[in-house]
Write a protein that holds these residues in place. Sequence first.
Motif, PDB file in Angstrom:
ATOM      1  N   ALA A 251      18.283  -0.690   6.802  1.00  0.00           N
ATOM      2  CA  ALA A 251      16.971  -0.828   6.165  1.00  0.00           C
ATOM      3  C   ALA A 251      17.051  -1.724   4.934  1.00  0.00           C
ATOM      4  CB  ALA A 251      16.431   0.542   5.777  1.00  0.00           C
ATOM      5  N   GLU A 252      16.055  -2.576   4.784  1.00  0.00           N
ATOM      6  CA  GLU A 252      15.913  -3.404   3.591  1.00  0.00           C
ATOM      7  C   GLU A 252      15.167  -2.602   2.529  1.00  0.00           C
ATOM      8  OE1 GLU A 252      15.616  -7.742   5.776  1.00  0.00           O
ATOM      9  OE2 GLU A 252      13.804  -6.515   5.630  1.00  0.00           O
ATOM     10  N   PRO A 253      15.381  -2.901   1.241  1.00  0.00           N
ATOM     11  CA  PRO A 253      14.764  -2.090   0.177  1.00  0.00           C
ATOM     12  C   PRO A 253      13.239  -2.145   0.219  1.00  0.00           C
ATOM     13  CG  PRO A 253      15.763  -4.097  -0.724  1.00  0.00           C
ATOM     14  CD  PRO A 253      16.213  -3.994   0.700  1.00  0.00           C
ATOM     15  N   ALA A 254      12.639  -1.086  -0.261  1.00  0.00           N
ATOM     16  CA  ALA A 254      11.180  -1.001  -0.264  1.00  0.00           C
ATOM     17  C   ALA A 254      10.719  -0.215  -1.478  1.00  0.00           C
ATOM     18  CB  ALA A 254      10.679  -0.336   1.013  1.00  0.00           C
ATOM     19  N   VAL A 255       9.511  -0.527  -1.922  1.00  0.00           N
ATOM     20  CA  VAL A 255       8.821   0.283  -2.934  1.00  0.00           C
ATOM     21  C   VAL A 255       7.590   0.872  -2.259  1.00  0.00           C
ATOM     22  CG1 VAL A 255       9.680  -1.047  -4.878  1.00  0.00           C
ATOM     23  CG2 VAL A 255       7.534  -1.720  -3.782  1.00  0.00           C
ATOM     24  N   VAL A 256       7.103   1.963  -2.816  1.00  0.00           N
ATOM     25  CA  VAL A 256       6.017   2.701  -2.169  1.00  0.00           C
ATOM     26  C   VAL A 256       4.828   2.801  -3.113  1.00  0.00           C
ATOM     27  CG1 VAL A 256       5.368   4.878  -1.086  1.00  0.00           C
ATOM     28  CG2 VAL A 256       7.722   4.026  -0.855  1.00  0.00           C
ATOM     29  N   LEU A 257       3.640   2.533  -2.573  1.00  0.00           N
ATOM     30  CA  LEU A 257       2.402   2.619  -3.358  1.00  0.00           C
ATOM     31  C   LEU A 257       1.310   3.256  -2.504  1.00  0.00           C
ATOM     32  CD1 LEU A 257       2.818  -0.880  -4.829  1.00  0.00           C
ATOM     33  CD2 LEU A 257       2.086   1.015  -6.288  1.00  0.00           C
ATOM     34  N   PRO A 258       0.364   3.970  -3.160  1.00  0.00           N
ATOM     35  CA  PRO A 258      -0.757   4.530  -2.398  1.00  0.00           C
ATOM     36  C   PRO A 258      -1.752   3.444  -2.018  1.00  0.00           C
ATOM     37  CG  PRO A 258      -1.024   4.994  -4.717  1.00  0.00           C
ATOM     38  CD  PRO A 258       0.328   4.361  -4.575  1.00  0.00           C
ATOM     39  N   ALA A 259      -2.530   3.710  -0.990  1.00  0.00           N
ATOM     40  CA  ALA A 259      -3.497   2.720  -0.512  1.00  0.00           C
ATOM     41  C   ALA A 259      -4.542   2.392  -1.565  1.00  0.00           C
ATOM     42  CB  ALA A 259      -4.180   3.255   0.753  1.00  0.00           C
ATOM     43  N   GLU A 260      -4.756   3.292  -2.540  1.00  0.00           N
ATOM     44  CA  GLU A 260      -5.774   3.055  -3.562  1.00  0.00           C
ATOM     45  C   GLU A 260      -5.297   2.083  -4.637  1.00  0.00           C
ATOM     46  OE1 GLU A 260      -4.476   6.541  -3.341  1.00  0.00           O
ATOM     47  OE2 GLU A 260      -5.537   6.387  -1.423  1.00  0.00           O
ATOM     48  N   ALA A 261      -4.011   1.786  -4.670  1.00  0.00           N
ATOM     49  CA  ALA A 261      -3.470   0.890  -5.696  1.00  0.00           C
ATOM     50  C   ALA A 261      -3.946  -0.536  -5.459  1.00  0.00           C
ATOM     51  CB  ALA A 261      -1.943   0.948  -5.692  1.00  0.00           C
ATOM     52  N   SER A 262      -3.826  -1.361  -6.516  1.00  0.00           N
ATOM     53  CA  SER A 262      -4.255  -2.753  -6.425  1.00  0.00           C
ATOM     54  C   SER A 262      -3.054  -3.657  -6.210  1.00  0.00           C
ATOM     55  CB  SER A 262      -4.977  -3.161  -7.715  1.00  0.00           C
ATOM     56  OG  SER A 262      -4.042  -3.219  -8.797  1.00  0.00           O
ATOM     57  N   LEU A 263      -3.361  -4.898  -5.903  1.00  0.00           N
ATOM     58  CA  LEU A 263      -2.297  -5.885  -5.719  1.00  0.00           C
ATOM     59  C   LEU A 263      -1.547  -6.109  -7.030  1.00  0.00           C
ATOM     60  CD1 LEU A 263      -0.858  -7.810  -3.850  1.00  0.00           C
ATOM     61  CD2 LEU A 263      -2.698  -9.468  -4.192  1.00  0.00           C
ATOM     62  N   ALA A 264      -2.236  -6.007  -8.156  1.00  0.00           N
ATOM     63  CA  ALA A 264      -1.573  -6.148  -9.454  1.00  0.00           C
ATOM     64  C   ALA A 264      -0.576  -5.006  -9.667  1.00  0.00           C
ATOM     65  CB  ALA A 264      -2.603  -6.175 -10.577  1.00  0.00           C
ATOM     66  N   ASP A 265      -0.937  -3.795  -9.207  1.00  0.00           N
ATOM     67  CA  ASP A 265      -0.005  -2.662  -9.294  1.00  0.00           C
ATOM     68  C   ASP A 265       1.259  -2.954  -8.490  1.00  0.00           C
ATOM     69  OD1 ASP A 265      -1.773  -1.152 -10.853  1.00  0.00           O
ATOM     70  OD2 ASP A 265      -2.770  -0.333  -9.066  1.00  0.00           O
ATOM     71  N   ALA A 266       1.068  -3.536  -7.315  1.00  0.00           N
ATOM     72  CA  ALA A 266       2.219  -3.880  -6.470  1.00  0.00           C
ATOM     73  C   ALA A 266       3.092  -4.919  -7.157  1.00  0.00           C
ATOM     74  CB  ALA A 266       1.736  -4.385  -5.116  1.00  0.00           C
ATOM     75  N   ASP A 267       2.477  -5.922  -7.784  1.00  0.00           N
ATOM     76  CA  ASP A 267       3.251  -6.943  -8.506  1.00  0.00           C
ATOM     77  C   ASP A 267       4.134  -6.298  -9.564  1.00  0.00           C
ATOM     78  OD1 ASP A 267       2.023  -8.916  -7.024  1.00  0.00           O
ATOM     79  OD2 ASP A 267       0.480  -9.340  -8.539  1.00  0.00           O
ATOM     80  N   ARG A 268       3.550  -5.367 -10.303  1.00  0.00           N
ATOM     81  CA  ARG A 268       4.280  -4.736 -11.397  1.00  0.00           C
ATOM     82  C   ARG A 268       5.454  -3.891 -10.856  1.00  0.00           C
ATOM     83  NH1 ARG A 268       0.438  -2.311 -13.087  1.00  0.00           N
ATOM     84  NH2 ARG A 268       0.821  -0.216 -12.304  1.00  0.00           N
ATOM     85  N   VAL A 269       5.206  -3.134  -9.798  1.00  0.00           N
ATOM     86  CA  VAL A 269       6.258  -2.272  -9.238  1.00  0.00           C
ATOM     87  C   VAL A 269       7.384  -3.111  -8.648  1.00  0.00           C
ATOM     88  CG1 VAL A 269       6.751  -0.572  -7.433  1.00  0.00           C
ATOM     89  CG2 VAL A 269       4.704  -0.325  -8.836  1.00  0.00           C
ATOM     90  N   ALA A 355      14.617  12.834   5.237  1.00  0.00           N
ATOM     91  CA  ALA A 355      14.285  14.089   5.914  1.00  0.00           C
ATOM     92  C   ALA A 355      12.970  14.680   5.424  1.00  0.00           C
ATOM     93  CB  ALA A 355      15.425  15.090   5.727  1.00  0.00           C
ATOM     94  N   ASP A 356      12.617  14.416   4.147  1.00  0.00           N
ATOM     95  CA  ASP A 356      11.365  14.955   3.606  1.00  0.00           C
ATOM     96  C   ASP A 356      10.172  14.052   3.873  1.00  0.00           C
ATOM     97  OD1 ASP A 356      11.951  12.835   1.973  1.00  0.00           O
ATOM     98  OD2 ASP A 356      12.043  13.983   0.103  1.00  0.00           O
ATOM     99  N   GLY A 357      10.366  12.987   4.662  1.00  0.00           N
ATOM    100  CA  GLY A 357       9.273  12.083   4.994  1.00  0.00           C
ATOM    101  C   GLY A 357       9.075  10.962   4.002  1.00  0.00           C
ATOM    102  N   ARG A 358       9.889  10.917   2.961  1.00  0.00           N
ATOM    103  CA  ARG A 358       9.744   9.890   1.931  1.00  0.00           C
ATOM    104  C   ARG A 358      10.302   8.554   2.433  1.00  0.00           C
ATOM    105  NH1 ARG A 358      13.632   8.473  -1.515  1.00  0.00           N
ATOM    106  NH2 ARG A 358      14.791  10.352  -0.891  1.00  0.00           N
ATOM    107  N   PRO A 359       9.517   7.459   2.396  1.00  0.00           N
ATOM    108  CA  PRO A 359      10.033   6.154   2.818  1.00  0.00           C
ATOM    109  C   PRO A 359      11.192   5.706   1.933  1.00  0.00           C
ATOM    110  CG  PRO A 359       7.636   6.121   2.736  1.00  0.00           C
ATOM    111  CD  PRO A 359       8.077   7.397   2.071  1.00  0.00           C
ATOM    112  N   VAL A 360      12.268   5.251   2.583  1.00  0.00           N
ATOM    113  CA  VAL A 360      13.437   4.796   1.814  1.00  0.00           C
ATOM    114  C   VAL A 360      13.774   3.328   2.090  1.00  0.00           C
ATOM    115  CG1 VAL A 360      14.465   7.091   1.680  1.00  0.00           C
ATOM    116  CG2 VAL A 360      14.999   5.624   3.636  1.00  0.00           C
ATOM    117  N   GLY A 361      13.052   2.698   2.993  1.00  0.00           N
ATOM    118  CA  GLY A 361      13.317   1.302   3.301  1.00  0.00           C
ATOM    119  C   GLY A 361      12.532   0.856   4.521  1.00  0.00           C
ATOM    120  N   VAL A 362      12.738  -0.400   4.883  1.00  0.00           N
ATOM    121  CA  VAL A 362      12.052  -0.980   6.039  1.00  0.00           C
ATOM    122  C   VAL A 362      13.095  -1.647   6.922  1.00  0.00           C
ATOM    123  CG1 VAL A 362      10.420  -2.750   6.821  1.00  0.00           C
ATOM    124  CG2 VAL A 362       9.870  -1.306   4.833  1.00  0.00           C
ATOM    125  N   LEU A 363      13.079  -1.301   8.199  1.00  0.00           N
ATOM    126  CA  LEU A 363      13.996  -1.904   9.160  1.00  0.00           C
ATOM    127  C   LEU A 363      13.250  -2.975   9.945  1.00  0.00           C
ATOM    128  CD1 LEU A 363      16.628  -0.136  11.362  1.00  0.00           C
ATOM    129  CD2 LEU A 363      15.182  -1.902  12.333  1.00  0.00           C
TER     130      LEU A 363
END
Length: 374
Positions: A251-269, A355-363
């Motif tokens: 898996a390649e690294p990933a960050v996680v954001l809720p659908a309500e977040a903005s593109l600016a929030d994604a830039d910052r994360v 195991a808890d359903g938390r995203p840890v990456g993208v394959l």
Amino acid sequence: MSPAPRGIPLGRIGGVPVTLSWSWFVIAAATVVLYTPVLAAQYPRLGAQAYAASLGFAVTLALSVLLHELAHAWTGRAFGWPTGRIVLSLLGGHTHFGDVRGTPLASAAVSLAGPAVNLALGAAGWAVLRAAQPEPSLGWVLLDLTAWANLIVGLFNLLPGLPLDGGRVVEALVWAATGRESRGTVVAAWAGRALAAGLIVAVAVAGLWRETAAVVLTVLVAGFMWQGAGASLRHAAVQARVRGLTAASLAEPAVVLPAEASLADADRVVLDHLAAHPPGPVPHVVILHRGRRPAGLLDPGAADAVPADRRAATPLTAVLRGLPEDAVLDADLREEQLLRAVARREHPYYVVTAADGRPVGVLSTAVLERRLAG
């Protein structure tokens, strides 16, 4: 998921779907054309019934192969193997299993079950023939042919080389001795190729190359064995490349954001992630529904097209690359289980979850394919 086989569905037998491939009719026609003259010469009193005997032999042999494959399927089921289907084809049949976590013992037992049925059928037919008076009637000839065919098929399948059942036993023995299934596959596959070459040499030495039926049968069987062994070698190469691989390791690294977040929030994360993991790659952005289920991934092309002054007002759902619900993989999926899971779904990207359903990456399927290509 593998495509449905082409042929005539015969329904379910013992809970297992059975399909008669169109290629079976080729071998049935060849049996009638090539074997009828042999029967007519051996049993002249049969007359025109020699054609019926040849066709009947093709049918009873197909039924014997069906029982052989059902023995594989039912034995596999006893070991907890999910059975997909049985296909009766040109040179016999094949039982397709689902997601199997096998052991050497289970593999050997499943493999031996098929030949055991053929040998039992052959022995039963031979016992009936011994008790009966040898008469060149249609029924007697058909029973004689079927009994001998089952004995030959049973013994032939026990030869120690892939793709024969005896080859699976060799594979299991080497697997048990070395702890590596792929090593067992390589040994058994090369043994199968040696057997295929030896079959052709034996026919040539015996002078049977002058008989058309013997040549056609030898070429078909040797070709089947050579190609089957080659497929096993390719499979073993894939096994070797995936040894030790897990969905999490690819898996390649990933960050996680809720659908309500903005593109600016994604830039910052994303910038925060890069600052914390220099000089790592730009992470994927996994976007979650309110129910915490992955809704999709940020589409980099669509995100780059949004001007800087509009990024704070642009919701992530506007630049989302949607993912099907099944484009999610357990981080602990490993080796062949991982390959089968990806092959069944055929998506370009998968969110890898703990195991808890938390995203840890993208394959990425492309990354997996490059790893398999070596």
